[in-house]
Every structure is written in structure tokens, then in C-alpha cells.
Design an enzyme around this catalytic site. Structure first.
Site, PDB file in Angstrom:
ATOM      1  N   CYS A   1     -26.353   0.580  -3.363  1.00 27.85           N
ATOM      2  CA  CYS A   1     -25.325  -0.289  -2.742  1.00 27.85           C
ATOM      3  C   CYS A   1     -25.946  -1.572  -1.992  1.00 27.85           C
ATOM      4  O   CYS A   1     -26.959  -1.315  -1.287  1.00 27.85           O
ATOM      5  CB  CYS A   1     -24.760   0.836  -1.675  1.00 27.85           C
ATOM      6  SG  CYS A   1     -23.679  -0.181  -0.459  1.00 27.85           S
TER       7      CYS A   1
ATOM      8  N   CYS B   1     -25.624   5.145   6.311  1.00 34.64           N
ATOM      9  CA  CYS B   1     -26.234   4.984   5.206  1.00 34.64           C
ATOM     10  C   CYS B   1     -27.348   5.952   4.787  1.00 34.64           C
ATOM     11  O   CYS B   1     -27.795   6.003   3.412  1.00 34.64           O
ATOM     12  CB  CYS B   1     -26.657   3.595   5.088  1.00 34.64           C
ATOM     13  SG  CYS B   1     -25.411   2.167   5.263  1.00 34.64           S
TER      14      CYS B   1
ATOM     15  N   LYS C   1       0.931  -1.427   0.006  1.00 34.54           N
ATOM     16  CA  LYS C   1       0.075  -0.090  -0.095  1.00 34.54           C
ATOM     17  C   LYS C   1       0.822   1.359  -0.029  1.00 34.54           C
ATOM     18  O   LYS C   1       0.777   2.393  -0.756  1.00 34.54           O
ATOM     19  CB  LYS C   1      -0.847   0.011   1.299  1.00 34.54           C
ATOM     20  CG  LYS C   1      -1.726   1.056   1.352  1.00 34.54           C
ATOM     21  CD  LYS C   1      -2.230   1.490   2.710  1.00 34.54           C
ATOM     22  CE  LYS C   1      -1.408   2.309   3.352  1.00 34.54           C
ATOM     23  NZ  LYS C   1      -1.624   2.955   4.685  1.00 34.54           N
TER      24      LYS C   1
ATOM     25  N   CYS D   1     -19.105   6.530   5.100  1.00 33.01           N
ATOM     26  CA  CYS D   1     -19.060   5.022   5.007  1.00 33.01           C
ATOM     27  C   CYS D   1     -17.985   4.587   5.817  1.00 33.01           C
ATOM     28  O   CYS D   1     -16.900   3.836   5.550  1.00 33.01           O
ATOM     29  CB  CYS D   1     -18.648   4.501   3.669  1.00 33.01           C
ATOM     30  SG  CYS D   1     -19.251   2.940   3.460  1.00 33.01           S
TER      31      CYS D   1
ATOM     32  N   CYS E   1     -26.293   8.586   2.771  1.00 33.03           N
ATOM     33  CA  CYS E   1     -25.454   8.359   1.697  1.00 33.03           C
ATOM     34  C   CYS E   1     -26.353   8.374   0.280  1.00 33.03           C
ATOM     35  O   CYS E   1     -27.395   7.717   0.130  1.00 33.03           O
ATOM     36  CB  CYS E   1     -24.823   6.759   1.798  1.00 33.03           C
ATOM     37  SG  CYS E   1     -23.860   6.409   0.289  1.00 33.03           S
TER      38      CYS E   1
HETATM   39  S1  SF4 Z   1     -25.099   2.910   1.537  1.00 33.95           S
HETATM   40 FE1  SF4 Z   1     -23.103   1.640   1.227  1.00 33.95          FE
HETATM   41  S2  SF4 Z   1     -21.743   3.096   0.247  1.00 33.95           S
HETATM   42 FE2  SF4 Z   1     -23.244   4.210   1.573  1.00 33.95          FE
HETATM   43  S3  SF4 Z   1     -22.811   4.424   3.461  1.00 33.95           S
HETATM   44 FE3  SF4 Z   1     -24.052   2.573   3.490  1.00 33.95          FE
HETATM   45  S4  SF4 Z   1     -22.740   1.085   3.201  1.00 33.95           S
HETATM   46 FE4  SF4 Z   1     -21.518   2.808   2.783  1.00 33.95          FE
END
Ligand code: SF4
Length: 365
Positions: free
Chosen positions: A343, A334, A258, A327, A337
Site C-alpha cells: 500500500c 496500518c 451510489k 482501513c 493490515c
Molecule cells: S496499509 Fe493501506 S490499506 Fe492497509 S490500513 Fe493502511 S492505508 Fe489502509
């Protein structure tokens, strides 16, 4: 004379009968023994003719002969072949060579060895709607700053000359493992303030001094020792610079894939692969961009199979910042998001409400 001869012959016959008597009784004497007796008697007779005596005075001496074991003669028949025929009929040494039985086994297909560039050329169908997801994450990231934006390894030694900056990026990457960006950034600032971000200065400094300056980064004792070793290698092998190849960077103590990819990207502007840390590894698995990989290195290989190369460098700070703000490793937001509709892991890692033991006991009572 003729009478004497007859008399001797008569005596000889009598004696012979006498000698044959034990033979007939025991049936164990051989004719050879009889012949020897007769010979000895004849000799006696000859001497008695010279010295005449009575018949009763005649003594017979019998000498026992050792019986001989009969010899067994065995015949071995040896076939003799003509020489020219024998030479031509000798088997060839090759006829004795071990030959595997011919069995039709299925051919095992060997796994081709591929380097990073070959792996990147292998075409894998990208996940559906990945472009929309990437755009959504970019939009979210533009609304809020993350620690990586101001304190990431890429920012280390921005004001330094190129050679010193490369060394600063390398040391910043070393310190960043298992450490938050703000802690790494603080350690780099203290080293810079004490003029200890140069290989010759680190080589001359006490390890305890370095340890005190980089505290509280994770594994600061081991990292202080590795800093001393890297500084020494840099001075001896690279004239105070850092290795310019991935292999050279990976040979340094404490530098993993990495960090090596990040340093190649940032310090040398040479993109050899994607820098995958824990944030990138976790988010790619949540989004279903990789087939449930177990290590960041597996994620890197799987991601490089389909992600266009122009995204290899920006994907790291993009997803690291997304992982620091939305995330997150635990309890991802979520609900905030914008790509939760795309997702597959959305709302699946919601932490169950804690039920205290006290409440449970009260409800039981
Ligand atoms: S929806 Fe998926 S990408 Fe978005 S925060 Fe939740 S787990 Fe992460």
C-alpha cells in the site's frame, strides 16, 4: 419724311449716349437693360412724332429688370451599354457571400461521449499487484465481521416478497446516506415493525410519524419527506414497485448514483456499475487504484476502467467492511493490515501525538 427720320435717329443716338453714361460709370448694367431703355425711348419717340414736343420734354422711363442668376448646366455622362451585354455582366449574388479566410488551424479533437458500458470497455492498465491486495483484504475480512455484513442495505427486507423487498432495499439505501449501518438497520426495523415499509402505507402515514420512526438517521426530516414522495411515485407510475432502470431510479427524490447502482445490483440483479460509497472511494485512493479522484463518482468511473466486471458487486461489501474495521477514515490500523507492504499510503496518516497546551507552557517555563 426723310428729314424726320434723320432727326429721330439723331435723337436716338444722343439718348443712347445718355443712357450709356451710367453704364460706363457703374459698369454694372447689362446690355439687356440698355436694349429695354432704347425700346422705351423709341416708343416715346414714336408718340412724340404723333404729339410733337420739345427735346427737353422727352422723358425717359427706365424699368429695372431683375437680374437673373446665371444657370449652371452640369452635364452627366451616362454610359449606356447594350442590354444583352448588361445582363450577362451582372455579378452573381454568391460573389458577395462572406467567405472565411483560409487559415490552417490545428483541428480540435472533440471528447467522445461514452456511456457506462463504453467506459467499461476502455482498457486501462490495472495497478500492479492489485490481485494480491484483493486477496489479502479478503483474508482479513474473513477473520472479522463488519457491521455491513449483517446490517447493510442488501439485508433489508430479506424475508419479504420480491416486490416488497425491492421497495425495502430502496428505502434502506435512501436512509443509509450519511448514516452508519447500525442506525439505518434500526430505522428499517422500526418501519417494518409498524407496517410502514410498503408504499401504500407510507403514502397514508403522517410525515411526522415517519420522521419519528427513522430518527436518528442523518437528515431524517428531509428523508421522511422523500419517502412520502417516492411512495407516491411508486404507486402512480410503477404499480407499487420501484423503477427497473438506472435512469428511473436516479429520477427519484434523494436517490443518487451510489444508491441507484446498489439497488440495481441487489433488487434487480442487474449490474450497471460499481456502487462506490465513501469507504470504497477512500480505500481505492489509498491503495493507488485510481488517480487521486475527488468524488465517489469519479472513483467509480476510474475503477470500472480496469476492474473485471465479476468483481463489481462483491467489491462494495468487501471494501466497506474493510473500511469499518481496519482501513478506517481516521487513524487506519496500518500495523494490523496484511497488505501494508503493497500500500503506497501505509503509515502515512498516523495521527501526530497531541501535545497539550499545559505541558507546552510548563516546558516553556
Ligand atoms: S496499509 Fe493501506 S490499506 Fe492497509 S490500513 Fe493502511 S492505508 Fe489502509
Amino acid at each position: 419724311m426723310c428729314a424726320c427720320y434723320r432727326k429721330a435717329a439723331h435723337m436716338l443716338i444722343q439718348l443712347r449716349n445718355y443712357a450709356l453714361l451710367p453704364l460706363s460709370l457703374s459698369q454694372a448694367k447689362s446690355t439687356n437693360r440698355m436694349h429695354s431703355r432704347a425700346t422705351s425711348i423709341k416708343a416715346e419717340m414714336t408718340s412724340s412724332e404723333q404729339n410733337p414736343k420739345s427735346e427737353s420734354d422727352i422723358r425717359v422711363f427706365v424699368r429695372r429688370k431683375r437680374s437673373r442668376k446665371p444657370q449652371v448646366i452640369t452635364e452627366t455622362i451616362v454610359k449606356v451599354e447594350p442590354q444583352d451585354q448588361k445582363l450577362t455582366s451582372l455579378p452573381d449574388i454568391e460573389e458577395f457571400a462572406f467567405k472565411k479566410p483560409e487559415i490552417n488551424l490545428p483541428q480540435r479533437k472533440s471528447k467522445p461521449i461514452m456511456n457506462n458500458n463504453d467506459k467499461a470497455k476502455v482498457k486501462v492498465k490495472p495497478p500492479s499487484s492489485w490481485v494480491k491486495v484483493l486477496e489479502g483484504i479478503r483474508e482479513m475480512r474473513s477473520l472479522e465481521d463488519a457491521p455491513v455484513d449483517s446490517m447493510g442495505c442488501e439485508k433489508a427486507g430479506n424475508s419479504l416478497p420480491p416486490k416488497e423487498r425491492r421497495f425495502a432495499v430502496l428505502i434502506s439505501s435512501l436512509l443509509s446516506s450519511q448514516t452508519k449501518d447500525n442506525v439505518t438497520h434500526g430505522a428499517i426495523q422500526r418501519l417494518l415493525d409498524n407496517n410502514l415499509l410498503k408504499p401504500e402505507m407510507i403514502d397514508n402515514a403522517d410525515e411526522s410519524t415517519i420522521k419519528d420512526l427513522i430518527y436518528p438517521v442523518g437528515f431524517y426530516t428531509r428523508k421522511a419527506a422523500n419517502m412520502k414522495k417516492i411512495a407516491k411515485i411508486s404507486l402512480l407510475n410503477y404499480d407499487g414497485d420501484i423503477p427497473s432502470t438506472l435512469e428511473g431510479l436516479l429520477s427519484l427524490p434523494g436517490i443518487g448514483p451510489k444508491m441507484a447502482h446498489l439497488v440495481m445490483n441487489v433488487a434487480w440483479n442487474n449490474v450497471q456499475g460499481i456502487c462506490v460509497d465513501t469507504h470504497v472511494h477512500r480505500i481505492c485512493n489509498r491503495l493507488g487504484w485510481v488517480p487521486q479522484t475527488k468524488t465517489p463518482e469519479d472513483t467509480r468511473e476510474a475503477l470500472q476502467m480496469w476492474l473485471p466486471k465479476e468483481e463489481w458487486v462483491p467489491i462494495n461489501p468487501l471494501l466497506v467492511g474493510f473500511g469499518q474495521t481496519i482501513c478506517t477514515p481516521l487513524r487506519p490500523s496500518c500495523s494490523l493490515c496484511s497488505v501494508n507492504g503493497l500500500c503506497p499510503s501505509a503509515f502515512q496518516e498516523a495521527t501526530p501525538k497531541k501535545v497539550s497546551r499545559v505541558k507546552t507552557k510548563r516546558s516553556e517555563s
